[in-house]
Write a protein that holds these residues in place. Structure first.
Motif, PDB file in Angstrom:
ATOM      1  N   ASP A 188     -14.326 -18.369   2.044  1.00 43.17           N
ATOM      2  CA  ASP A 188     -14.506 -19.778   1.686  1.00 43.17           C
ATOM      3  C   ASP A 188     -13.367 -20.701   2.106  1.00 43.17           C
ATOM      4  N   PRO A 189     -12.104 -20.358   1.770  1.00 39.71           N
ATOM      5  CA  PRO A 189     -11.038 -21.297   2.129  1.00 39.71           C
ATOM      6  C   PRO A 189     -10.947 -21.501   3.639  1.00 39.71           C
ATOM      7  N   ILE A 190     -11.177 -20.415   4.404  1.00 36.82           N
ATOM      8  CA  ILE A 190     -11.120 -20.516   5.858  1.00 36.82           C
ATOM      9  C   ILE A 190     -12.215 -21.455   6.352  1.00 36.82           C
ATOM     10  N   GLU A 191     -13.416 -21.289   5.808  1.00 42.36           N
ATOM     11  CA  GLU A 191     -14.530 -22.139   6.255  1.00 42.36           C
ATOM     12  C   GLU A 191     -14.270 -23.598   5.936  1.00 42.36           C
ATOM     13  N   ALA A 192     -13.777 -23.829   4.707  1.00 46.60           N
ATOM     14  CA  ALA A 192     -13.481 -25.206   4.313  1.00 46.60           C
ATOM     15  C   ALA A 192     -12.439 -25.813   5.245  1.00 46.60           C
ATOM     16  N   ALA A 193     -11.401 -25.012   5.559  1.00 47.90           N
ATOM     17  CA  ALA A 193     -10.328 -25.535   6.411  1.00 47.90           C
ATOM     18  C   ALA A 193     -10.834 -25.800   7.814  1.00 47.90           C
ATOM     19  N   MET A 195     -13.847 -26.639   8.640  1.00 51.50           N
ATOM     20  CA  MET A 195     -14.620 -27.883   8.548  1.00 51.50           C
ATOM     21  C   MET A 195     -13.690 -29.089   8.696  1.00 51.50           C
ATOM     22  N   ASP A 196     -12.509 -28.965   8.048  1.00 47.66           N
ATOM     23  CA  ASP A 196     -11.557 -30.065   8.091  1.00 47.66           C
ATOM     24  C   ASP A 196     -10.824 -30.141   9.415  1.00 47.66           C
ATOM     25  N   GLY A 197     -11.123 -29.197  10.319  1.00 46.83           N
ATOM     26  CA  GLY A 197     -10.544 -29.269  11.654  1.00 46.83           C
ATOM     27  C   GLY A 197      -9.173 -28.641  11.796  1.00 46.83           C
ATOM     28  N   ALA A 198      -8.851 -27.671  10.905  1.00 41.18           N
ATOM     29  CA  ALA A 198      -7.554 -27.007  11.036  1.00 41.18           C
ATOM     30  C   ALA A 198      -7.598 -26.055  12.232  1.00 41.18           C
ATOM     31  N   SER A 199      -6.451 -25.874  12.898  1.00 38.39           N
ATOM     32  CA  SER A 199      -6.411 -24.934  14.019  1.00 38.39           C
ATOM     33  C   SER A 199      -6.327 -23.514  13.471  1.00 38.39           C
ATOM     34  N   SER A 200      -6.654 -22.531  14.337  1.00 39.81           N
ATOM     35  CA  SER A 200      -6.639 -21.162  13.825  1.00 39.81           C
ATOM     36  C   SER A 200      -5.236 -20.741  13.397  1.00 39.81           C
ATOM     37  N   TRP A 201      -4.222 -21.261  14.110  1.00 37.14           N
ATOM     38  CA  TRP A 201      -2.848 -20.925  13.741  1.00 37.14           C
ATOM     39  C   TRP A 201      -2.513 -21.473  12.362  1.00 37.14           C
ATOM     40  N   GLN A 202      -2.920 -22.772  12.126  1.00 38.16           N
ATOM     41  CA  GLN A 202      -2.674 -23.368  10.804  1.00 38.16           C
ATOM     42  C   GLN A 202      -3.366 -22.574   9.713  1.00 38.16           C
ATOM     43  N   MET A 203      -4.617 -22.156   9.995  1.00 39.95           N
ATOM     44  CA  MET A 203      -5.362 -21.412   8.977  1.00 39.95           C
ATOM     45  C   MET A 203      -4.696 -20.086   8.672  1.00 39.95           C
ATOM     46  N   PHE A 204      -4.230 -19.415   9.759  1.00 43.38           N
ATOM     47  CA  PHE A 204      -3.561 -18.130   9.549  1.00 43.38           C
ATOM     48  C   PHE A 204      -2.297 -18.315   8.726  1.00 43.38           C
ATOM     49  N   TRP A 205      -1.480 -19.306   9.134  1.00 45.48           N
ATOM     50  CA  TRP A 205      -0.174 -19.480   8.523  1.00 45.48           C
ATOM     51  C   TRP A 205      -0.262 -20.000   7.088  1.00 45.48           C
TER      52      TRP A 205
END
Lengths: 294, 284
Positions: A188-193, A195-205
């Protein structure tokens, strides 16, 4: 079922007796014993000829060039191997966390390096890396026309190579632990992020890594403790050589005790080794408790 | 339209590249062990030839040589038997003793229970090399050098903290109500433990036992110091294929394969619990 049944009270302590007898006789008793021998010049080859020499063994150990270098070697080995295992481990865990066919088989195959008998691992790598008969140098010259170095025979190369063999053996452990952690995370948090247009690096970090924090710290602790215990792979790969360039403290203790038979001196080194490991790991555990409040 | 196609195309290519990378990593991970098994099935001539022989008719001559008298290690079967005895006995002891202690920690309110648990766990941190010298002296004191007991006692001790910690976790997961209702029905606490609790944790127990087996089976340092002739285990002698007899790669790889195979087979049987076990229960 009364809470204060005296039989039950006795039972709950009786259940500890076998465990305590074994653990005390194999940890506390030996430590006390070696503390006493460390104050003597006892040699196992001349059992009747010894006297108390106070702290001489300890002062000698602190001045001993070979001890100092094996201490540095141990730190280099533990720090080098564990940090490489984590960098590679996290990357490979992420690589395997994609939707992939055959992931169960891959996970099973990754068990191979850490399950293989360490002595066999050491001997195999020693053979693969051999200058004259080794398959690695053979293909380096056959395919790339490179004359491979004497991997385990050169002072500057031996330690990095020994570290790489440990990395080969234990990175899968980090990978599989982190992979188990990754797969237990909710999407869920990954999907939400995303949607908000976060980059994969931002999501990982910012999302994945913080959730994995407690697993990472525990696995890190286990690897640090086990890396300090290393003996058999290094023994079979280089036996501490060339010179003393890959001699870890554990190998040094063995050599002093069972090659030079300086039992008293070896006991003192054992105690110093114990103190160093306890200091480092207990600091790490304290840090771990602070980071993961439960 | 073109933009979307390009994006999909790029994602597809990127994923295939990552697949190739995965397989390359996998190859590095399994190559040394795979090469060991392959070499053990070659003739001794093929085993040491360069360029390496990739296609060959498998032969078991190296394995036969290991077990036939007159070879460099005429008693390899005996060594394996020593390994079996030492690792099985120490595993059974550590599981039985550890289960009792873990059950007490999990179910009863103990004075200083937390301190006891932490002390038991902390024994896993001690580097074995630091106890090597005094344990050797104690074993010679009691005249136990070169007996099974000299290896079984330390191996049991090394595994105990791990067993207690693991099994305590498994016991904690089982609701207390289960055994209390059995005890109301007339079971004693011990029989409730054996008949109800143990079967419930059987898979975890098996994984824990196999990790203990693996440790004792693979252990080298204590075996090297505490055995002479009678109770030498397989890992100790494998090393001597190089130092004493010159290098016999065919037989050495056959011996290494025989040492590694049992652990691998067991590990594959309980693979779903291996990581939980190796991280002492902290990764589910």
């Amino acid at each position: 079922m009364k809470e204060n049944n005296p039989n039950k009270d006795r039972l709950k302590y009786l259940l500890f007796v076998p465990t305590m007898v074994i653990l005390v006789s194999m940890t506390i008793v030996p430590f006390v014993f070696s503390l006493l021998t460390s104050l003597t010049n006892y040699k196992a080859t001349e059992p009747d000829n010894w006297r108390f020499i106070g702290l001489d063994n300890f002062t000698r150990a602190l001045m001993d060039k070979d001890i100092q270098s094996s201490f540095v070697n141990t730190l280099v080995y533990v720090a080098g191997a564990v940090s490489l295992e984590f960098v590679l481990g996290i990357l490979i865990a992420l690589l395997l966390n994609r939707k992939m066919r055959g992931i169960t088989v891959i996970r099973m195959l990754l068990l191979l390096p850490m399950m293989a008998t360490p002595v066999a691992v050491g001997l195999m790598w020693r053979w693969l890396l051999n200058t004259d008969f080794g398959i690695i140098n053979y293909y380096l010259s056959a395919w790339f026309e490179i004359t491979g170095p004497n991997w385990l025979g050169e002072y500057a190369l031996a330690m990095p190579v020994v570290i790489l063999v440990d990395v080969w053996q234990w990175t899968p452990f980090v990978v599989l632990s982190l992979l188990a952690g990754l797969q237990s995370l909710s999407d869920d948090p990954i999907e939400a992020a995303s949607m908000d247009g976060a980059s994969s690096w931002q999501m990982f970090w910012n999302i994945t890594l913080p959730q994995l924090k407690s697993i990472i710290l525990v696995v890190l602790l286990i690897r640090i403790i086990d890396a300090f215990k290393s003996f058999d792979v290094v023994w079979t790969l280089t036996n501490g050589g060339p010179g003393v360039s890959t001699e870890l403290l554990s190998l040094r203790v063995y050599r002093v005790a069972f090659k030079f038979w300086e039992t008293g001196y070896a006991s003192a080194i054992s105690w110093l080794f114990l103190i160093i490991v306890m200091l480092i790991t207990s600091q790490f555990i304290r840090f771990l408790y602070k980071e993961t409040p439960k | 339209m073109m933009g979307i196609m390009n994006l999909r195309m790029r994602r597809f290519l990127w994923n295939r590249m990552l697949d190739v990378l995965t397989y390359m990593i996998l190859l590095v991970a399994i190559f040394p062990v795979g090469w060991m098994v392959l070499t053990s099935l070659k003739t001794s001539w093929d085993a040491q030839s360069l360029p390496p022989v990739w296609l060959f008719v498998p032969t078991f001559e190296n394995y036969q040589a290991l077990f036939s008298s007159g070879s460099t290690s005429s008693n390899f079967g005996g060594l394996l038997w020593n390994s079996v005895v030492v690792s099985f006995v120490s595993t059974v002891l550590s599981i039985v003793f550890g289960a009792l202690a873990a059950y007490s920690l999990s179910r009863f309110r103990l004075k200083r229970g937390k301190d006891i648990a932490i002390w038991i766990l902390s024994t896993r941190m001690f580097p074995p090399a630091a106890t090597l010298v005094p344990v050797f002296m104690m074993m010679s004191w009691f005249d136990l050098i070169d007996t099974y007991a000299a290896l079984i006692i330390p191996y049991t001790a090394f595994n105990l903290s791990f067993v207690v910690w693991m099994l305590k976790g498994f016991f904690d997961d089982i609701p207390v109500d289960l055994e209390e209702s059995a005890m109301i029905d007339g079971c004693s606490r011990m029989s409730a433990f054996v008949r109800i609790i143990l079967p419930l944790i059987a898979p975890g127990l098996a994984a824990t036992a196999i990790i203990c087996l693996m440790f004792s089976w693979n252990e080298f340092m204590f075996a090297l110091v505490l055995s002479r002739n009678e109770v030498v285990t397989a890992p100790v002698i494998a090393n001597q294929f190089i130092t004493m007899y010159g290098v016999q790669w065919g037989e050495l790889t056959a011996a290494s394969t025989l040492m590694t195979a049992p652990v691998l087979i067991f590990a594959i049987l309980v693979r779903n619990h291996m990581i939980k076990g190796l991280t002492m229960g902290s990764v589910k």
